[in-house]
Design a protein around this motif. Structure first.
Motif, PDB file in Angstrom:
ATOM      1  N   GLY A  15       0.917  -1.193   0.055  1.00 20.56           N
ATOM      2  CA  GLY A  15      -0.195  -0.136  -0.069  1.00 20.56           C
ATOM      3  C   GLY A  15       0.847   1.508   0.349  1.00 20.56           C
ATOM      4  N   ASP A  16       2.017   1.040  -0.075  1.00 20.94           N
ATOM      5  CA  ASP A  16       2.513   2.307   0.015  1.00 20.94           C
ATOM      6  C   ASP A  16       3.370   3.108  -1.015  1.00 20.94           C
ATOM      7  N   SER A  17       4.386   3.412  -0.520  1.00 20.81           N
ATOM      8  CA  SER A  17       4.295   4.574  -2.698  1.00 20.81           C
ATOM      9  C   SER A  17       6.117   4.831  -2.736  1.00 20.81           C
ATOM     10  N   LEU A  18       6.683   4.705  -3.773  1.00 19.86           N
ATOM     11  CA  LEU A  18       8.085   4.821  -3.910  1.00 19.86           C
ATOM     12  C   LEU A  18       8.376   5.414  -5.143  1.00 19.86           C
ATOM     13  N   ARG A  19       9.811   6.080  -5.240  1.00 19.90           N
ATOM     14  CA  ARG A  19       9.749   6.568  -6.432  1.00 19.90           C
ATOM     15  C   ARG A  19      11.392   5.672  -7.166  1.00 19.90           C
ATOM     16  N   SER A  66      -0.030  -5.375 -14.956  1.00 21.09           N
ATOM     17  CA  SER A  66       0.099  -5.494 -14.079  1.00 21.09           C
ATOM     18  C   SER A  66      -0.065  -4.530 -13.210  1.00 21.09           C
ATOM     19  N   VAL A  67       0.606  -3.440 -13.742  1.00 22.31           N
ATOM     20  CA  VAL A  67       1.306  -1.888 -13.331  1.00 22.31           C
ATOM     21  C   VAL A  67       0.111  -0.640 -13.746  1.00 22.31           C
ATOM     22  N   ASN A  68      -0.177  -0.882 -14.753  1.00 18.38           N
ATOM     23  CA  ASN A  68      -1.279   0.436 -15.183  1.00 18.38           C
ATOM     24  C   ASN A  68      -1.855   0.634 -14.423  1.00 18.38           C
ATOM     25  N   GLY A  69      -1.772   2.146 -14.323  1.00 15.59           N
ATOM     26  CA  GLY A  69      -2.952   3.312 -13.284  1.00 15.59           C
ATOM     27  C   GLY A  69      -2.468   2.582 -11.513  1.00 15.59           C
ATOM     28  N   ARG A  70      -1.650   2.349 -11.167  1.00 13.87           N
ATOM     29  CA  ARG A  70      -0.424   1.830 -10.454  1.00 13.87           C
ATOM     30  C   ARG A  70       0.687   3.247 -10.154  1.00 13.87           C
ATOM     31  N   PHE A  71       1.551   2.955 -11.649  1.00 18.58           N
ATOM     32  CA  PHE A  71       3.135   3.244 -11.964  1.00 18.58           C
ATOM     33  C   PHE A  71       2.668   4.168 -12.784  1.00 18.58           C
ATOM     34  N   THR A  72       3.679   5.228 -12.562  1.00 15.10           N
ATOM     35  CA  THR A  72       4.039   6.593 -13.670  1.00 15.10           C
ATOM     36  C   THR A  72       5.298   6.979 -14.072  1.00 15.10           C
ATOM     37  N   SER A  83      11.998   8.252 -14.342  1.00 17.97           N
ATOM     38  CA  SER A  83      11.609   7.960 -12.866  1.00 17.97           C
ATOM     39  C   SER A  83      10.515   7.365 -12.687  1.00 17.97           C
ATOM     40  N   LEU A  84      10.195   6.454 -12.105  1.00 21.12           N
ATOM     41  CA  LEU A  84       9.115   5.251 -12.020  1.00 21.12           C
ATOM     42  C   LEU A  84       7.614   6.066 -10.554  1.00 21.12           C
ATOM     43  N   GLN A  85       7.481   6.140 -10.521  1.00 22.81           N
ATOM     44  CA  GLN A  85       6.486   6.516  -8.973  1.00 22.81           C
ATOM     45  C   GLN A  85       6.013   5.504  -8.864  1.00 22.81           C
ATOM     46  N   MET A  86       5.815   4.205  -8.453  1.00 25.00           N
ATOM     47  CA  MET A  86       4.897   3.701  -7.665  1.00 25.00           C
ATOM     48  C   MET A  86       4.549   3.918  -6.558  1.00 25.00           C
ATOM     49  N   ASN A  87       2.537   3.306  -6.523  1.00 22.80           N
ATOM     50  CA  ASN A  87       2.101   3.349  -5.733  1.00 22.80           C
ATOM     51  C   ASN A  87       1.058   2.751  -5.386  1.00 22.80           C
ATOM     52  N   SER A  88       0.581   2.238  -4.396  1.00 21.40           N
ATOM     53  CA  SER A  88      -0.296   1.118  -4.260  1.00 21.40           C
ATOM     54  C   SER A  88       0.221  -0.269  -4.139  1.00 21.40           C
ATOM     55  N   LYS A  90       2.113  -3.552  -3.767  1.00 27.19           N
ATOM     56  CA  LYS A  90       1.820  -4.870  -3.784  1.00 27.19           C
ATOM     57  C   LYS A  90       2.928  -5.902  -3.273  1.00 27.19           C
ATOM     58  N   PRO A  91       2.837  -6.683  -2.306  1.00 27.95           N
ATOM     59  CA  PRO A  91       4.323  -7.619  -1.888  1.00 27.95           C
ATOM     60  C   PRO A  91       4.277  -8.593  -3.366  1.00 27.95           C
ATOM     61  N   GLU A  92       3.822  -8.526  -5.011  1.00 27.54           N
ATOM     62  CA  GLU A  92       3.865  -8.514  -5.706  1.00 27.54           C
ATOM     63  C   GLU A  92       5.101  -8.320  -6.866  1.00 27.54           C
ATOM     64  N   ASP A  93       4.929  -6.977  -6.021  1.00 31.70           N
ATOM     65  CA  ASP A  93       5.782  -5.696  -6.905  1.00 31.70           C
ATOM     66  C   ASP A  93       7.578  -6.243  -6.473  1.00 31.70           C
ATOM     67  N   THR A  94       7.474  -7.081  -5.327  1.00 34.66           N
ATOM     68  CA  THR A  94       8.547  -7.355  -4.982  1.00 34.66           C
ATOM     69  C   THR A  94      10.076  -7.932  -6.407  1.00 34.66           C
ATOM     70  N   ALA A  95      10.938  -7.282  -6.644  1.00 41.14           N
ATOM     71  CA  ALA A  95      11.720  -7.231  -6.967  1.00 41.14           C
ATOM     72  C   ALA A  95      13.073  -6.540  -8.292  1.00 41.14           C
ATOM     73  N   VAL A  96      14.250  -7.103  -8.285  1.00 43.05           N
ATOM     74  CA  VAL A  96      14.635  -5.943  -8.906  1.00 43.05           C
ATOM     75  C   VAL A  96      14.346  -5.228 -10.387  1.00 43.05           C
ATOM     76  N   TYR A  97      15.156  -3.688  -9.660  1.00 42.79           N
ATOM     77  CA  TYR A  97      14.475  -2.960 -11.064  1.00 42.79           C
ATOM     78  C   TYR A  97      14.784  -2.188 -11.984  1.00 42.79           C
ATOM     79  N   TYR A  98      15.336  -2.650 -12.989  1.00 44.49           N
ATOM     80  CA  TYR A  98      16.320  -2.090 -13.900  1.00 44.49           C
ATOM     81  C   TYR A  98      16.684  -1.004 -14.611  1.00 44.49           C
ATOM     82  N   CYS A  99      16.775   0.210 -15.250  1.00 50.59           N
ATOM     83  CA  CYS A  99      16.301   1.036 -15.913  1.00 50.59           C
ATOM     84  C   CYS A  99      16.876   0.560 -17.284  1.00 50.59           C
ATOM     85  N   ALA A 100      16.600   0.894 -18.071  1.00 52.58           N
ATOM     86  CA  ALA A 100      17.414   0.397 -19.441  1.00 52.58           C
ATOM     87  C   ALA A 100      17.005   1.711 -20.477  1.00 52.58           C
ATOM     88  N   ALA A 101      17.420   1.915 -21.225  1.00 50.40           N
ATOM     89  CA  ALA A 101      17.425   2.640 -22.218  1.00 50.40           C
ATOM     90  C   ALA A 101      18.128   2.494 -24.046  1.00 50.40           C
TER      91      ALA A 101
END
Length: 129
Positions: A15-19, A66-72, A83-88, A90-101
């Motif tokens: 339920g928390d947010s992270l950027r 899976s993230v549409n409406g929660r992440f921006t 940047s990736l604003q992650m709201n709401s 969930k435990p299933e969002d647990t992962a290593v997040y990689y930036c790509a270009a």
């Protein structure tokens, strides 16, 4: 060459947010797509969100269902950041997040990992229930 450095991961509760932020350096003026992927052990890298930019079409974005409406995703071309604003969260969002270009203009927002040639080292996001 493009170098990418992620920041902003951490441990949060459901339920928390992270950027997350990603800073790019190098051949940044030619970047077409900047995006975020995530990966958990034993699974393939998964598309999360991406933003493309061209002078003619401006910014276009795409999200995984899976993230549409929660992440921006937001992109600052002047500062070469995404940047990736992650709201709401969930435990299933647990992962290593990689930036790509990627530099190649494709006309669409690329959503597969093989379409990106530059990667950051990743930042861990852990969401507890």
């Amino acid at each position: 060459q493009v170098q990418l450095v992620e920041s902003g991961g951490g441990l949060v509760q459901a339920g928390d947010s992270l950027r997350l932020s990603c800073a790019a350096s190098g051949r940044t003026s030619s970047m077409y797509a900047m995006g975020w992927f995530r990966q958990i052990p034993g699974k393939e890298r998964e598309f999360v969100a991406a933003a493309t930019w061209t002078f003619w079409s401006g910014t276009n974005t795409a999200y995984a269902d899976s993230v549409n409406g929660r992440f921006t995703i937001s992109r600052d071309n002047a500062r070469n950041t995404v940047s990736l604003q992650m709201n709401s969260l969930k435990p299933e969002d647990t992962a290593v997040y990689y930036c790509a270009a990627d530099l190649s203009q494709k006309g669409v927002v690329p959503k597969t990992s093989h379409e990106y040639h530059y990667w950051g080292r990743g930042t861990q996001v852990t969401v507890s229930s």
